[in-house]
Motif scaffolding. Sequence first.
Motif, PDB file in Angstrom:
ATOM      1  N   THR A 189       0.822  -1.217   0.000  1.00 55.23           N
ATOM      2  CA  THR A 189       0.000   0.000   0.000  1.00 55.23           C
ATOM      3  C   THR A 189       0.853   1.262   0.000  1.00 55.23           C
ATOM      4  OG1 THR A 189      -0.189  -0.172   2.413  1.00 55.23           O
ATOM      5  CG2 THR A 189      -1.996  -1.067   1.085  1.00 55.23           C
ATOM      6  N   SER A 198      -1.237   1.020   6.767  1.00 57.44           N
ATOM      7  CA  SER A 198      -1.785   0.529   5.498  1.00 57.44           C
ATOM      8  C   SER A 198      -3.098   1.233   5.171  1.00 57.44           C
ATOM      9  CB  SER A 198      -2.004  -0.988   5.563  1.00 57.44           C
ATOM     10  OG  SER A 198      -0.784  -1.674   5.780  1.00 57.44           O
ATOM     11  N   SER A 203      -2.448   4.800   4.111  1.00 56.41           N
ATOM     12  CA  SER A 203      -1.960   4.820   2.727  1.00 56.41           C
ATOM     13  C   SER A 203      -3.114   4.704   1.742  1.00 56.41           C
ATOM     14  CB  SER A 203      -0.951   3.683   2.498  1.00 56.41           C
ATOM     15  OG  SER A 203       0.170   3.822   3.342  1.00 56.41           O
ATOM     16  N   LEU A 204      -4.088   3.854   2.059  1.00 62.64           N
ATOM     17  CA  LEU A 204      -5.257   3.719   1.183  1.00 62.64           C
ATOM     18  C   LEU A 204      -6.046   5.027   1.126  1.00 62.64           C
ATOM     19  CD1 LEU A 204      -6.571   0.162   2.154  1.00 62.64           C
ATOM     20  CD2 LEU A 204      -5.315   0.817   0.101  1.00 62.64           C
TER      21      LEU A 204
END
Length: 385
Positions: free
Chosen positions: A122, A309, A312-313
Amino acid sequence: MSEELEAAGALVTAAAVAGRVDAAQGEKAHAEAAPADHDGAICRNCGAALQGAYCHACGQSAHLYRSLLHLVEEVLHGVLHFDAKGWRTLPLLVARPGLLTRRYIDGQRMRYVSPLALFLFTVFLMFFVASFSNVSSEPAGPSDDSARAELEKSIADARVAEARAEAAIGAARSNAEALADAKEALGEARSERAVAQAALRVLEIGTAASATSAAASASAAGVAAPAGAPDWRAELRSTAAPTGIAWLDAAIHRAVDNPDLLVYKLKNSAYKFSFMLVPISLPFLWLLFALRRDVAVYDHAVFVLYSLSFMSLLLIAVFALAPTGWGRPIATLALLAVPVHMALQLREAYGLGMLATLWRTAALLVVACLALLLFVTFIAYLAAG
């Protein structure tokens, strides 16, 4: 284009690494042939006698693909990494991150993508998307003129207010209360004028930078640059006060002389050292649970990796939708989603009550800001070197 190609290469590399990390956790493979078909054969990797579809000594599949189509399939799988594990992991990561974290810590790991693999993929995907969503921030000429006019008007109004305040001070020398009010008004007027003058200076430097950039492009195209074009780098360097630290002053001058190189080095260092966010965050998170004997540092590492993660998305969504005009609403929703996601993950991952969740969420937001500040400082130091 070189930056986009490098980002693509980094993404493929990250996908390969993430795939290997996830495979190391015991990722389930699929065989086309029945195990009995390979009994008695020899493993081509280590030479051991096969007793099924996979070698019991080294783990290599007995069935070796030798088709170009399968090679393409492996590349797509490495980049997308969306097998059954992915479809089970992502919904939980978004909706119930605490449950995902708790299950992985408790040992339910075959069903989900490992936190390290998901983090690697990610983060590199985020930089890959960001490299294709650069939006020019150079203001247009008319907006520059309008902003300059407003700032000049603010400066003029502030000077008028200063003159009135000075006159009021002269007339109120016998009245202590009126004198104090007049001095306060004078200070406010001077502050407003200073702020407006500083903003006007920044606008002029930015306009000069745009003109210099246009002149450089015209020169590269064989067109003569206009005479008397201002050197914005010299102006910016002259306005930067020396810090007294030799390496920092030298770094500032290098950044001014070649800002494009600085931006490139910042981006390059940021994705290469993104893993540093984990060790930077762990000590702070440990402090939040220092009195909990049932929580190990490993638990915090899983929490941080899954949390990063998700962040990051969020940034991927912002970068991807920025050119469509939805960037600002999505960015606003992303900012609101951060504390909500943190609270959900804390509550279920560590089994917290409502009050414990709320104060730890507030503390974790501060921790996240500190960790980000330390990371940016670290990256800036590397880029300036």
